[in-house]
Enzyme design. Structure first.
Site, PDB file in Angstrom:
ATOM      1  N   SER A 198       2.403   1.670   2.514  1.00 47.53           N
ATOM      2  CA  SER A 198       2.006   2.944   3.100  1.00 47.53           C
ATOM      3  C   SER A 198       3.121   3.980   3.162  1.00 47.53           C
ATOM      4  O   SER A 198       2.856   5.168   3.164  1.00 47.53           O
ATOM      5  CB  SER A 198       1.441   2.713   4.495  1.00 47.53           C
ATOM      6  OG  SER A 198       2.369   2.014   5.292  1.00 47.53           O
ATOM      7  N   HIS A 226      -4.732   0.878   1.897  1.00 48.90           N
ATOM      8  CA  HIS A 226      -4.386   2.153   1.246  1.00 48.90           C
ATOM      9  C   HIS A 226      -4.790   2.148  -0.231  1.00 48.90           C
ATOM     10  O   HIS A 226      -4.164   2.842  -1.038  1.00 48.90           O
ATOM     11  CB  HIS A 226      -2.888   2.433   1.366  1.00 48.90           C
ATOM     12  CG  HIS A 226      -2.496   3.018   2.684  1.00 48.90           C
ATOM     13  ND1 HIS A 226      -2.788   4.320   3.047  1.00 48.90           N
ATOM     14  CD2 HIS A 226      -1.836   2.490   3.736  1.00 48.90           C
ATOM     15  CE1 HIS A 226      -2.310   4.561   4.258  1.00 48.90           C
ATOM     16  NE2 HIS A 226      -1.732   3.470   4.707  1.00 48.90           N
ATOM     17  N   LYS A 257     -10.040   4.470   6.342  1.00 49.20           N
ATOM     18  CA  LYS A 257      -9.278   5.374   5.471  1.00 49.20           C
ATOM     19  C   LYS A 257     -10.230   5.993   4.425  1.00 49.20           C
ATOM     20  O   LYS A 257     -11.019   6.856   4.770  1.00 49.20           O
ATOM     21  CB  LYS A 257      -8.085   4.636   4.869  1.00 49.20           C
ATOM     22  CG  LYS A 257      -7.057   4.289   5.957  1.00 49.20           C
ATOM     23  CD  LYS A 257      -5.776   3.720   5.417  1.00 49.20           C
ATOM     24  CE  LYS A 257      -4.719   3.667   6.510  1.00 49.20           C
ATOM     25  NZ  LYS A 257      -4.517   2.327   7.077  1.00 49.20           N
TER      26      LYS A 257
HETATM   27  C1  LIG Z   1      -4.238   1.569   8.278  1.00 46.41           C
HETATM   28  C2  LIG Z   1      -3.863   0.171   8.011  1.00 46.41           C
HETATM   29  C3  LIG Z   1      -4.308  -0.876   8.815  1.00 46.41           C
HETATM   30  C4  LIG Z   1      -5.088  -0.634  10.065  1.00 46.41           C
HETATM   31  O1  LIG Z   1      -6.410  -0.335   9.790  1.00 46.41           O
HETATM   32  P1  LIG Z   1      -7.401  -0.050  11.017  1.00 46.41           P
HETATM   33  O2  LIG Z   1      -8.739  -0.349  10.468  1.00 46.41           O
HETATM   34  O3  LIG Z   1      -7.206   1.382  11.382  1.00 46.41           O
HETATM   35  O4  LIG Z   1      -7.010  -0.967  12.118  1.00 46.41           O
HETATM   36  C5  LIG Z   1      -3.979  -2.169   8.461  1.00 46.41           C
HETATM   37  N1  LIG Z   1      -3.226  -2.421   7.379  1.00 46.41           N
HETATM   38  C6  LIG Z   1      -2.766  -1.442   6.585  1.00 46.41           C
HETATM   39  C7  LIG Z   1      -1.934  -1.776   5.389  1.00 46.41           C
HETATM   40  C8  LIG Z   1      -3.056  -0.106   6.881  1.00 46.41           C
HETATM   41  O5  LIG Z   1      -2.576   0.863   6.120  1.00 46.41           O
END
Ligand SMILES: *Cc1c(COP(=O)(O)O)cnc(C)c1O
Length: 423
Positions: A198, A226, A257
């Site tokens: 990320s 991501h 996302k």
């Molecule tokens: C955003 C993210 C999460 C968390 O996701 P949520 O559904 O918002 O809890 C977990 N792992 C990674 C790699 C992320 O980028």
């Protein structure tokens, strides 16, 4: 009686005093996070109130995970409305008691087909999926070998498991191989990585990781939060991009996302592993079901992105264009192919100043610095969306150039920037 009240007040006073000092410390170090209030649906153009109390102003959003521009898509909103009417607002239950509707199972099956796995289990979030999966599947006889840059939620999830923990240097296959050799005595070996990292936007070397897993008898876990929906030719994820579709034992990902951006996550993978999570994973057993309205919205998202690759193609085009604009303007960016495009500034205060000046120019971005990224690696992380038009990127680059000139960082090496600003 009076004594007890006094003791309590004394205790509370000490607690308040302690945390006031901690919070002041964060403020003085420039590490205090402030929320910016958005007065609009999530989109490429949003109205933002910042600082609190200021009149909201229209800015271009370059920091959302709204990769496919589906967060406020009319068809998704309409499907969510219909889901609300058809299945109500809340489940008032965890999944295994009375919190599973037909549409929960339907969404799991659609995710399974999209990700190319055998089965899928929904969780309230991907953070919850990661919190549950390692503890449910692994025990003392096993080892987890994680890339050193995995997401915080994986780090937390690993802590909850009784399996031995180990790490390998970021994307260093020789180091991973050493670790696999070292742990040949364990019952199960699980290699753990993000699909797309990320902070840098780089992709895991999943082709090499799968080959090593096959050679040394290990399972592969990928958190593709991501990537799901847009990385790979048809947006299936990092495994598609790296030619190992169908070969990942466990995928976790988020609905928060690209897939509409509301909330929810899942564990997807080998049937027995997913079933064991259904029996054992604590966030699945002890936290509420994803609400029907979100399930209905997510089903529509999967339908939209399975029908056409138009949106991920537009995102790819925007990414290429934005990377080219920044490079031509003389910014120092992390090379790569993902829509996460970090503009390197190295110095924490510089990153904050540049972000603030960009906001004044109508561009919403955020500075990232220690502890979110390593010391001396401060940056502004820009993120592209299929919702951006060429005009957004043209306006954004104009603002970046103006602010870049002001701080004299264009066409400057890391050495030149750090010599002037320090680290
Ligand atoms: C955003 C993210 C999460 C968390 O996701 P949520 O559904 O918002 O809890 C977990 N792992 C990674 C790699 C992320 O980028």
């Amino acid at each position: 009686m009076a004594d007890a009240v006094e003791v309590e007040q004394g205790c509370l006073a000490r607690v308040r005093q302690h945390f006031r000092q901690e919070l002041d410390g964060l403020r003085n170090a420039g590490l205090f996070k402030e929320e910016r209030f958005i007065h609009a649906p999530q989109a490429a153009d949003i109205e933002v109130e910042f600082p609190a109390g200021a009149t909201p102003r229209q800015v271009i959003n370059l920091c959302a995970n709204n990769y496919l521009g589906l967060s406020s898509h009319p068809e998704v909103v309409a499907a969510a409305h219909a889901g609300l009417e058809a299945r109500g607002y809340g489940m008032s239950s965890v999944r295994f008691i009375c919190g599973t509707q037909d549409i929960h199972r339907e969404l799991e099956q659609r995710l399974t087909a999209f990700l190319g796995t055998e089965d899928t289990l929904l969780f309230p979030s991907c953070m919850d999926a990661n919190a549950g999966v390692f503890e449910a599947l692994l025990g003392e006889q096993d080892v987890m070998i994680a890339d050193r840059l995995v997401h915080a939620s994986i780090v937390d999830g690993m802590r909850l498991s009784k399996a031995m923990q180990d790490t390998f240097k970021h994307s260093d296959m020789a180091h991973l191989e050493e670790k696999l050799q070292e742990h040949q005595d364990k019952r199960f070996r699980l290699i753990i990585t993000d699909g797309v990292f990320s902070m840098d936007g780089d992709l895991a070397r999943l082709d090499d990781i799968v080959a090593l897993a096959e050679r040394y008898g290990a399972m592969v876990f990928v958190d593709d939060s991501h990537a799901t929906g847009f990385i790979g030719k048809t947006g299936r994820g990092t495994h598609e991009q790296k030619g190992v579709f169908g070969k990942i034992d466990i995928i976790t990902t988020t609905l928060g996302k690209a897939l509409g951006g509301a909330s929810g996550g899942c564990v997807s993978g080998r049937a027995e592993l997913v079933e064991m999570c259904r029996q054992r994973a604590r966030p699945y057993l002890f936290s509420n079901s994803v609400p029907p309205v979100i399930v209905a919205g997510a089903l529509k998202v999967l339908e939209l992105i399975s029908r056409t690759t138009e949106r991920r193609d537009a995102l790819e085009e925007n990414t290429r264009c934005w990377r080219r604009l920044l490079t031509e303007a003389g910014f120092d960016i992390k090379a790569g192919e993902s829509p996460i495009v970090p503009v390197m500034l190295y110095h924490a205060k510089l990153a904050q100043d540049v972000a603030r000046d960009l906001f004044a120019e109508g561009i919403y971005v955020v500075g990232f610095f220690f502890p979110v990224v390593p010391k001396g690696q401060a940056r502004i992380r820009t993120q592209l969306s299929a919702a951006h038009q060429k005009a957004h990127l043209d306006r954004a680059i104009e603002a970046f150039v103006k602010v870049g000139r002001k701080h004299d960082i264009l066409n400057k090496s890391k050495k030149a920037i750090t010599e002037r600003y320090g680290l």
